[in-house]
Design a protein around this motif. Structure first.
Motif, PDB file in Angstrom:
ATOM      1  N   GLU A  97      16.246  11.854  -4.715  1.00 31.35           N
ATOM      2  CA  GLU A  97      16.195  10.521  -4.110  1.00 31.35           C
ATOM      3  C   GLU A  97      14.819  10.240  -3.526  1.00 31.35           C
ATOM      4  OE1 GLU A  97      18.521   7.979  -0.622  1.00 31.35           O
ATOM      5  OE2 GLU A  97      19.551   9.625  -1.645  1.00 31.35           O
ATOM      6  N   GLU A  98      14.255  11.213  -2.830  1.00 31.21           N
ATOM      7  CA  GLU A  98      12.921  11.028  -2.258  1.00 31.21           C
ATOM      8  C   GLU A  98      11.878  10.875  -3.367  1.00 31.21           C
ATOM      9  OE1 GLU A  98      11.980  11.167   1.436  1.00 31.21           O
ATOM     10  OE2 GLU A  98      13.962  10.337   1.052  1.00 31.21           O
ATOM     11  N   MET A 151       0.839  -1.185   0.000  1.00 27.85           N
ATOM     12  CA  MET A 151       0.000   0.000   0.000  1.00 27.85           C
ATOM     13  C   MET A 151       0.880   1.243   0.000  1.00 27.85           C
ATOM     14  SD  MET A 151      -2.766  -1.102   2.901  1.00 27.85           S
ATOM     15  CE  MET A 151      -3.657   0.419   2.684  1.00 27.85           C
ATOM     16  N   THR A 152       0.449   2.243  -0.747  1.00 29.49           N
ATOM     17  CA  THR A 152       1.143   3.520  -0.726  1.00 29.49           C
ATOM     18  C   THR A 152       0.147   4.607  -0.365  1.00 29.49           C
ATOM     19  OG1 THR A 152       2.828   2.850  -2.326  1.00 29.49           O
ATOM     20  CG2 THR A 152       2.436   5.206  -2.067  1.00 29.49           C
ATOM     21  N   VAL A 153       0.469   5.375   0.670  1.00 31.80           N
ATOM     22  CA  VAL A 153      -0.373   6.464   1.135  1.00 31.80           C
ATOM     23  C   VAL A 153       0.244   7.779   0.679  1.00 31.80           C
ATOM     24  CG1 VAL A 153      -1.331   7.631   3.155  1.00 31.80           C
ATOM     25  CG2 VAL A 153      -1.123   5.132   3.134  1.00 31.80           C
ATOM     26  N   LEU A 154      -0.551   8.607   0.030  1.00 32.55           N
ATOM     27  CA  LEU A 154      -0.106   9.923  -0.426  1.00 32.55           C
ATOM     28  C   LEU A 154      -0.807  10.951   0.443  1.00 32.55           C
ATOM     29  CD1 LEU A 154      -0.675   9.075  -4.173  1.00 32.55           C
ATOM     30  CD2 LEU A 154       1.542   9.173  -3.063  1.00 32.55           C
ATOM     31  N   VAL A 170       8.039   7.555  -6.573  1.00 32.63           N
ATOM     32  CA  VAL A 170       7.552   7.016  -7.843  1.00 32.63           C
ATOM     33  C   VAL A 170       7.562   5.491  -7.807  1.00 32.63           C
ATOM     34  CG1 VAL A 170       8.062   6.806 -10.306  1.00 32.63           C
ATOM     35  CG2 VAL A 170       8.184   9.042  -9.191  1.00 32.63           C
ATOM     36  N   GLU A 171       8.635   4.916  -7.274  1.00 32.03           N
ATOM     37  CA  GLU A 171       8.719   3.459  -7.178  1.00 32.03           C
ATOM     38  C   GLU A 171       7.634   2.912  -6.254  1.00 32.03           C
ATOM     39  OE1 GLU A 171      11.896  -0.104  -6.038  1.00 32.03           O
ATOM     40  OE2 GLU A 171      12.391   1.980  -5.601  1.00 32.03           O
ATOM     41  N   VAL A 190       4.680   5.696   2.750  1.00 33.20           N
ATOM     42  CA  VAL A 190       3.995   6.982   2.875  1.00 33.20           C
ATOM     43  C   VAL A 190       4.762   8.007   2.062  1.00 33.20           C
ATOM     44  CG1 VAL A 190       3.255   8.828   4.416  1.00 33.20           C
ATOM     45  CG2 VAL A 190       3.137   6.448   5.182  1.00 33.20           C
ATOM     46  N   VAL A 191       4.089   8.593   1.095  1.00 31.87           N
ATOM     47  CA  VAL A 191       4.645   9.692   0.319  1.00 31.87           C
ATOM     48  C   VAL A 191       3.917  10.944   0.775  1.00 31.87           C
ATOM     49  CG1 VAL A 191       4.957  10.684  -1.967  1.00 31.87           C
ATOM     50  CG2 VAL A 191       5.127   8.194  -1.645  1.00 31.87           C
ATOM     51  N   THR A 192       4.625  11.850   1.415  1.00 30.06           N
ATOM     52  CA  THR A 192       3.951  13.003   2.005  1.00 30.06           C
ATOM     53  C   THR A 192       4.472  14.321   1.453  1.00 30.06           C
ATOM     54  OG1 THR A 192       3.294  14.072   4.088  1.00 30.06           O
ATOM     55  CG2 THR A 192       5.506  13.096   4.006  1.00 30.06           C
ATOM     56  N   GLN A 193       3.544  15.244   1.232  1.00 31.78           N
ATOM     57  CA  GLN A 193       3.904  16.612   0.872  1.00 31.78           C
ATOM     58  C   GLN A 193       4.139  17.451   2.123  1.00 31.78           C
ATOM     59  OE1 GLN A 193       1.355  18.320  -2.331  1.00 31.78           O
ATOM     60  NE2 GLN A 193       0.323  16.337  -2.276  1.00 31.78           N
ATOM     61  N   ASN A 194       3.847  16.893   3.286  1.00 32.12           N
ATOM     62  CA  ASN A 194       3.979  17.624   4.540  1.00 32.12           C
ATOM     63  C   ASN A 194       5.431  17.636   5.004  1.00 32.12           C
ATOM     64  OD1 ASN A 194       1.189  17.930   4.490  1.00 32.12           O
ATOM     65  ND2 ASN A 194       0.860  16.040   5.656  1.00 32.12           N
TER      66      ASN A 194
END
Length: 235
Positions: free
Chosen positions: A156-157, A1-4, A162-163, A81-85
């Motif tokens: 890198e992040e 699972m990936t959480v954005l 993306v992966e 978790v991919v976060t803009q925060n």
């Protein structure tokens, strides 16, 4: 699972969002002046004071039930978790794989040689207008390691993000406006690859009519029971 995750998720912990015209942190501050390399060059003492205040302010804020639910999912799945925060609420809730595409208030680097800074920070019990930033051994100024207007995302992040999206069985988009690119392109990428995308947001966004499921709920309400609801939601 990936959480954005986006600003709406942190807002439930009491973190003011920058897009709130009435009460946002930027309501009385020129956003370009304190979040651009131009502003930094002109008034580094003002920019440093602003981010130092936010750094300490975040220490008084706790993760909410949404953050804790995402961390709990790790017990039975690989969760990214991919976060803009730029806060550390996901980490403090227990999430192990967190990718900060807009940087973090809790890391610093030299504006000249890019060497990470791990030295002491001056205390700030209340916000002040100016604070002189520390200096690096090379003579450069220490700046917050966040992405300012016009700056590229940390490569890198971004690559890890993306992966994480491309390998996901399901992507969950939480509390984002879906208008800030390139981060807003990640759920679009998932949809293009046939990955189910669930949006959790009490407000409609430009992404809402394109996702697999759109839940008009807050993260703290929707996420704690979302895994149990997934089979029914996805059919």
């Amino acid at each position: 699972m990936t959480v954005l995750s986006g600003a709406g998720m942190s807002a439930e912990s009491g973190v003011p969002t920058f897009r709130d015209v009435e009460t946002g942190l930027w309501a009385k501050v020129d956003p370009y002046e304190i979040s651009s390399s131009d502003g930094w060059r002109r008034h580094p003492e003002k920019v440093w004071a602003w981010y130092l205040w936010r750094h300490y302010m975040m220490k008084a804020v706790d993760p909410n039930d949404g953050h804790r639910a995402v961390a709990a999912w790790q017990d039975g799945a690989e969760v990214h978790v991919v976060t803009q925060n730029v806060d550390d609420l996901h980490e403090r809730a227990g999430s192990a794989r967190v990718h900060h595409v807009h940087g973090s208030l809790f890391s610093f680097r030299c504006d000249r040689c890019d060497v990470p800074y791990v030295g002491p920070l001056p205390p700030m019990p209340e916000p002040v207008e100016t604070v002189d930033p520390p200096r690096c051994a090379c003579g450069g100024l220490i700046r917050p390691d966040v992405v300012w207007f016009g700056e590229p995302l940390p490569s890198e992040e971004w690559d890890r993000s993306v992966e994480a999206v491309s390998r996901a069985d399901v992507a969950i988009v939480v509390g984002t406006s879906a208008v800030v690119y390139p981060a807003a392109g990640l759920p679009e990428m998932a949809l293009a690859e046939g990955i189910p995308v669930i949006e959790v947001n009490p407000e409609e966004t430009p992404l809402s009519d394109r996702v697999t499921i759109s839940l008009r709920e807050t993260s703290a309400t929707a996420l704690p029971g979302l895994l149990q609801r997934l089979p029914a939601l996805l059919g």
